[in-house]
Design an enzyme around this catalytic site. Structure first.
Site, PDB file in Angstrom:
ATOM      1  N   ASP A   1       0.880  -1.159   0.000  1.00 17.09           N
ATOM      2  CA  ASP A   1       0.000   0.000   0.000  1.00 17.09           C
ATOM      3  C   ASP A   1       0.930   1.227   0.000  1.00 17.09           C
ATOM      4  O   ASP A   1       2.102   1.118   0.389  1.00 17.09           O
ATOM      5  CB  ASP A   1      -0.857  -0.055   1.271  1.00 17.09           C
ATOM      6  CG  ASP A   1      -1.657   1.196   1.494  1.00 17.09           C
ATOM      7  OD1 ASP A   1      -2.413   1.564   0.596  1.00 17.09           O
ATOM      8  OD2 ASP A   1      -1.506   1.803   2.572  1.00 17.09           O
TER       9      ASP A   1
ATOM     10  N   ASP B   1      -0.018   5.051   0.858  1.00 16.11           N
ATOM     11  CA  ASP B   1      -0.279   6.020   1.938  1.00 16.11           C
ATOM     12  C   ASP B   1      -0.347   5.295   3.288  1.00 16.11           C
ATOM     13  O   ASP B   1      -1.210   4.453   3.499  1.00 16.11           O
ATOM     14  CB  ASP B   1      -1.616   6.702   1.611  1.00 16.11           C
ATOM     15  CG  ASP B   1      -2.174   7.524   2.750  1.00 16.11           C
ATOM     16  OD1 ASP B   1      -1.386   8.117   3.491  1.00 16.11           O
ATOM     17  OD2 ASP B   1      -3.407   7.569   2.880  1.00 16.11           O
TER      18      ASP B   1
ATOM     19  N   ARG C   1     -11.514   8.322  -3.064  1.00 16.86           N
ATOM     20  CA  ARG C   1     -11.815   9.741  -2.809  1.00 16.86           C
ATOM     21  C   ARG C   1     -13.318   9.953  -2.606  1.00 16.86           C
ATOM     22  O   ARG C   1     -13.739  10.643  -1.681  1.00 16.86           O
ATOM     23  CB  ARG C   1     -11.303  10.557  -4.005  1.00 16.86           C
ATOM     24  CG  ARG C   1     -11.182  12.032  -3.717  1.00 16.86           C
ATOM     25  CD  ARG C   1     -10.619  12.744  -4.943  1.00 16.86           C
ATOM     26  NE  ARG C   1      -9.339  12.211  -5.381  1.00 16.86           N
ATOM     27  CZ  ARG C   1      -8.783  12.467  -6.555  1.00 16.86           C
ATOM     28  NH1 ARG C   1      -9.397  13.257  -7.416  1.00 16.86           N
ATOM     29  NH2 ARG C   1      -7.617  11.946  -6.884  1.00 16.86           N
TER      30      ARG C   1
ATOM     31  N   SER D   1      -5.026   5.394  -4.322  1.00 13.19           N
ATOM     32  CA  SER D   1      -4.860   6.806  -4.674  1.00 13.19           C
ATOM     33  C   SER D   1      -4.617   7.057  -6.163  1.00 13.19           C
ATOM     34  O   SER D   1      -3.753   6.430  -6.780  1.00 13.19           O
ATOM     35  CB  SER D   1      -3.691   7.401  -3.881  1.00 13.19           C
ATOM     36  OG  SER D   1      -3.475   8.729  -4.304  1.00 13.19           O
ATOM     37  N   LYS D   2      -5.354   8.029  -6.686  1.00 16.05           N
ATOM     38  CA  LYS D   2      -5.136   8.460  -8.075  1.00 16.05           C
ATOM     39  C   LYS D   2      -3.901   9.337  -8.164  1.00 16.05           C
ATOM     40  O   LYS D   2      -3.426   9.640  -9.250  1.00 16.05           O
ATOM     41  CB  LYS D   2      -6.363   9.228  -8.579  1.00 16.05           C
ATOM     42  CG  LYS D   2      -7.577   8.338  -8.720  1.00 16.05           C
ATOM     43  CD  LYS D   2      -8.733   9.071  -9.366  1.00 16.05           C
ATOM     44  CE  LYS D   2      -9.828   8.063  -9.675  1.00 16.05           C
ATOM     45  NZ  LYS D   2     -11.037   8.662 -10.169  1.00 16.05           N
TER      46      LYS D   2
ATOM     47  N   ASP E   1      -1.695  -0.588   5.979  1.00 19.55           N
ATOM     48  CA  ASP E   1      -1.882   0.115   7.262  1.00 19.55           C
ATOM     49  C   ASP E   1      -3.365   0.283   7.594  1.00 19.55           C
ATOM     50  O   ASP E   1      -3.686   0.758   8.685  1.00 19.55           O
ATOM     51  CB  ASP E   1      -1.234   1.505   7.216  1.00 19.55           C
ATOM     52  CG  ASP E   1      -2.026   2.457   6.343  1.00 19.55           C
ATOM     53  OD1 ASP E   1      -2.313   2.099   5.190  1.00 19.55           O
ATOM     54  OD2 ASP E   1      -2.389   3.543   6.825  1.00 19.55           O
TER      55      ASP E   1
HETATM   56  P1  B16 Z   1      -6.719  10.063  -3.816  1.00 16.68           P
HETATM   57  P2  B16 Z   1      -3.677   4.080  -0.061  1.00 16.68           P
HETATM   58  C1  B16 Z   1      -5.595   5.928  -0.167  1.00 16.68           C
HETATM   59  O1  B16 Z   1      -4.246   5.561  -0.377  1.00 16.68           O
HETATM   60  C2  B16 Z   1      -5.726   6.736   1.115  1.00 16.68           C
HETATM   61  O2  B16 Z   1      -5.400   5.934   2.250  1.00 16.68           O
HETATM   62  C3  B16 Z   1      -7.151   7.212   1.268  1.00 16.68           C
HETATM   63  O3  B16 Z   1      -7.274   7.986   2.439  1.00 16.68           O
HETATM   64  C4  B16 Z   1      -7.538   8.025   0.021  1.00 16.68           C
HETATM   65  O4  B16 Z   1      -8.897   8.427   0.103  1.00 16.68           O
HETATM   66  C5  B16 Z   1      -7.318   7.161  -1.223  1.00 16.68           C
HETATM   67  O5  B16 Z   1      -5.970   6.738  -1.275  1.00 16.68           O
HETATM   68  C6  B16 Z   1      -7.634   7.944  -2.498  1.00 16.68           C
HETATM   69  O6  B16 Z   1      -6.677   8.954  -2.655  1.00 16.68           O
HETATM   70  O7  B16 Z   1      -7.751  11.070  -3.440  1.00 16.68           O
HETATM   71  O8  B16 Z   1      -5.302  10.605  -3.821  1.00 16.68           O
HETATM   72  O9  B16 Z   1      -7.062   9.362  -5.113  1.00 16.68           O
HETATM   73  O10 B16 Z   1      -3.669   3.948   1.441  1.00 16.68           O
HETATM   74  O11 B16 Z   1      -4.583   3.076  -0.749  1.00 16.68           O
HETATM   75  O12 B16 Z   1      -2.290   4.134  -0.650  1.00 16.68           O
HETATM   76 MG    MG Z   2      -2.864   3.134   3.366  1.00 16.17          MG
END
Ligand code: B16
Ligand code: MG
Length: 211
Positions: A9, A11, A50, A117-118, A171
């Site tokens: 992962d 984030d 998101r 995350s995008k 996490d």
């Molecule tokens: P984005 P991961 C996730 O990353 C985040 O943990 C989550 O909080 C977020 O909403 C999601 O990415 C989308 O992110 O807005 O940047 O597309 O933990 O899967 O690496």
């Molecule tokens: Mg994460």
């Protein structure tokens, strides 16, 4: 190590963008007059997409938003979040993470990212890992967010290994659930370390070298 591949992962595992997510959602909530958006709400946003994260914010509002307005709100939060990401640099990559990744690579393992995350490509570039991983599956190439296993199954396919041969490092509870339902062994760090469904508990990233 009994695995030939590891899917990380992003984030909360490779780097800490979670605080930026919190601050940007909090700022959006305040713009909408929602004063009581807090860290507990933010925990529910970990690992999910998101638009799913936006639902957590809007659950605290009495107003009804159209689908178009919701897209605009998510875009507004992303704009604030991206500005914060611009401050990131290779200094935001922990030494323990970098040295462990380097050792795992030397051991011949296939290393991939599986993130909702995008913004994954931008984040990896900012922290100096733009070209490091053998495969990157992220929010740009999936239709179902964690806890659906799609992103991890895609990453496993990209590195040419079956789920049983890969470890998923997460996490977030939603990420551990995604890994388990995809047939992967899971390792939990941070919040997911003590989650009941986590298979392997990591106190620190370099504990991966002891598996
Ligand atoms: P984005 P991961 C996730 O990353 C985040 O943990 C989550 O909080 C977020 O909403 C999601 O990415 C989308 O992110 O807005 O940047 O597309 O933990 O899967 O690496
Ligand atoms: Mg994460």
């Amino acid at each position: 190590m009994k695995f030939n591949g590891i899917i990380f992962d992003l984030d909360g595992v490779i780097c800490s963008t979670d605080e930026y997510h919190y601050l940007a959602w909090k700022a959006l909530a305040e713009e909408l007059g929602i004063r009581d958006f807090n860290r507990e709400d933010n925990m529910k946003q970990r690992g999910v997409s998101r638009m799913e994260s936006l639902k957590v914010v809007l659950a605290k509002s009495d107003r009804v938003y159209t689908p178009e307005q919701k897209l605009e709100l998510a875009e507004r939060k992303n704009g604030m979040y991206k500005k914060m990401l611009n401050n990131m640099s290779p200094k935001d990559l922990d030494d323990d993470v970098l040295s462990t990744l380097t050792s795992l690579r030397k051991m011949g393992l296939k290393l991939a990212i599986g993130s909702s995350s995008k913004n994954t490509p931008a984040i990896l570039k900012q922290i100096g890992l733009g070209d490091f991983f053998d495969a990157v599956a992220d929010g740009n190439c999936i239709t179902k967010s964690k806890p659906d296993p799609e992103v991890f199954l895609k990453a496993a396919q990209m590195i040419g290994l079956p789920p049983q041969d890969c470890l998923v490092v997460e996490d977030a509870y939603s990420g551990i659930d995604a890994g388990k339902s995809g047939g992967f062994t899971t390792a939990g760090i941070g919040t997911a370390r003590d989650y009941e469904h986590t298979d392997i508990r990591l106190d620190k990233f370099s504990d991966l070298l002891k598996i």
